[in-house]
Write an enzyme that holds these catalytic residues in place. Structure first.
Site, PDB file in Angstrom:
ATOM      1  N   HIS A  92      35.723 -14.054  24.258  1.00  0.00           N
ATOM      2  CA  HIS A  92      35.026 -16.259  24.197  1.00  0.00           C
ATOM      3  C   HIS A  92      33.465 -15.912  24.070  1.00  0.00           C
ATOM      4  CE1 HIS A  92      35.274 -15.000  29.041  1.00  0.00           C
ATOM      5  NE2 HIS A  92      34.946 -16.310  29.063  1.00  0.00           N
ATOM      6  N   HIS A 114      31.100 -17.360  25.816  1.00  0.00           N
ATOM      7  CA  HIS A 114      30.295 -17.213  27.728  1.00  0.00           C
ATOM      8  C   HIS A 114      29.642 -16.079  27.402  1.00  0.00           C
ATOM      9  CE1 HIS A 114      33.460 -20.528  29.618  1.00  0.00           C
ATOM     10  NE2 HIS A 114      32.807 -20.237  29.054  1.00  0.00           N
ATOM     11  N   ASP A 136      29.087 -14.770  30.248  1.00  0.00           N
ATOM     12  CA  ASP A 136      28.466 -13.110  30.733  1.00  0.00           C
ATOM     13  C   ASP A 136      29.818 -11.864  29.836  1.00  0.00           C
ATOM     14  OD1 ASP A 136      30.686 -15.484  31.495  1.00  0.00           O
ATOM     15  OD2 ASP A 136      31.650 -14.661  33.285  1.00  0.00           O
ATOM     16  N   HIS A 137      30.214 -12.571  28.822  1.00  0.00           N
ATOM     17  CA  HIS A 137      31.268 -11.988  28.036  1.00  0.00           C
ATOM     18  C   HIS A 137      30.285 -11.709  26.587  1.00  0.00           C
ATOM     19  CE1 HIS A 137      34.848 -12.807  30.383  1.00  0.00           C
ATOM     20  NE2 HIS A 137      33.992 -13.124  30.974  1.00  0.00           N
ATOM     21  N   HIS A 144      40.804 -21.600  28.846  1.00  0.00           N
ATOM     22  CA  HIS A 144      40.122 -21.306  29.311  1.00  0.00           C
ATOM     23  C   HIS A 144      38.589 -21.759  28.328  1.00  0.00           C
ATOM     24  CE1 HIS A 144      37.200 -19.818  32.143  1.00  0.00           C
ATOM     25  NE2 HIS A 144      35.992 -18.702  30.885  1.00  0.00           N
ATOM     26  N   ASP A 165      39.397 -14.337  30.595  1.00  0.00           N
ATOM     27  CA  ASP A 165      39.256 -14.818  31.096  1.00  0.00           C
ATOM     28  C   ASP A 165      40.924 -16.198  31.145  1.00  0.00           C
ATOM     29  OD1 ASP A 165      37.040 -13.695  32.232  1.00  0.00           O
ATOM     30  OD2 ASP A 165      36.028 -15.728  32.063  1.00  0.00           O
ATOM     31  N   HIS A 179      37.061 -10.490  34.974  1.00  0.00           N
ATOM     32  CA  HIS A 179      36.067 -10.256  36.378  1.00  0.00           C
ATOM     33  C   HIS A 179      37.318  -9.134  37.221  1.00  0.00           C
ATOM     34  CE1 HIS A 179      33.387 -13.754  34.985  1.00  0.00           C
ATOM     35  NE2 HIS A 179      34.304 -13.746  34.073  1.00  0.00           N
TER      36      HIS A 179
END
Length: 282
Positions: A54, A56, A58-59, A110, A134, A173
């Protein structure tokens, strides 16, 4: 098929998946390009593609930089917001990298464009793997930022829950201890939760990853996959599975985050009074 687990940022995971015959590799969620490139060089592999779960940061924040390093790099994902995207994939679309097969599994909730990746290797006795981003965590599930409880229920039961039970689960995570503390609150008598939590705490103390789990294990201790169990329904006060899931997510969002532990160095600094000048009231 070799999966290299790479811990990055505060609690994220990147995964380098290596086709050992050809020494070609794909990465799932390239968040920290410098760290990834170090491991690519160390492993002596050729990076062929990025699979992004996805958008975001941090990905996906490493996509553009890696695309500059590897101009022929293919970037797969299901959301136009993903940086450097070259191939927008759809549900059940299959990709192939050498002997590694990938099935794209669309799991919106998400984020509205979340994609999981189910992988298996031709003629291999090894268990398959799912990279669940996530959507599914060890002992938990992702927050419903851009979706509904109905969507997450479908994702967990009909999409991911329908995979072979020996599938290894590689999530986005390291939330395992936190998730299982909540699972224990939901089902205080669940022995599987107790055992997994004790194990996860030991791993956490040694700064070791808790991934992967297996899908069968998740059905034993993950409350979000146990919404039809009487004990979970009793905790939520609901019986409809979607309502149970919604109530679980609401309770999990309110569940307090464990307090951060001070490092030994910080404890010594407090003992020596090194922080005193900064803590005096003006």
């Amino acid at each position: 098929m070799k999966v290299k687990v790479i811990s990055v940022l505060e609690d994220n995971y990147m995964y380098l998946v290596i086709e050992e015959n050809t020494k070609e590799a794909v990465v799932v969620d390239a968040a920290v390009p410098k760290r990834l490139l170090e491991i690519v060089r160390k492993e002596g592999v050729t990076l062929k593609a990025i699979l992004t779960t996805h958008h975001h940061w941090d990905h996906a924040r490493g996509n553009e930089e890696l695309a500059k390093v590897y101009p022929e790099l293919q970037v797969y994902g299901a959301d136009e917001r993903i940086g450097a995207l070259t191939h927008k994939v759809t549900h059940n679309e299959e990709l192939k990298f050498g002997d590694i097969n990938v099935r794209c599994l669309f799991t919106p909730c998400h984020t509205s464009g979340h994609m999981c990746y189910f992988m298996w290797e031709e003629n291999s006795p090894d268990a398959p793997a799912v990279f669940s981003g996530d959507t599914l965590f060890i002992g938990g599930c992702g927050k419903f930022f851009e979706g509904t409880a109905e969507q997450m229920y479908w994702n967990l039961t009909e999409i991911l829950g329908a995979l072979p039970k020996d599938t290894n689960v590689f999530c986005g995570h390291e939330y395992t201890v936190r998730n299982l503390k909540f699972a224990l609150k939901v089902e205080p008598e669940n022995e599987s939760v107790k055992k997994k939590l004790a194990w996860a705490k030991l791993r956490d103390d040694d700064d070791l990853p808790t991934v992967p789990s297996t899908l069968q294990e998740e059905f034993d201790y993950n409350p979000f996959l146990r919404v039809s169990e009487e004990s979970v329904q009793k905790f939520t006060g609901k019986t409809d599975p979607v309502d149970v899931l919604r109530a679980l997510r609401t309770e999990k969002d309110k569940f307090k985050k464990p307090k951060e532990r001070l490092t030994p160095q910080a404890m010594l600094a407090f003992e020596w009074g090194l922080f005193s000048p900064f803590m005096e009231k003006k």
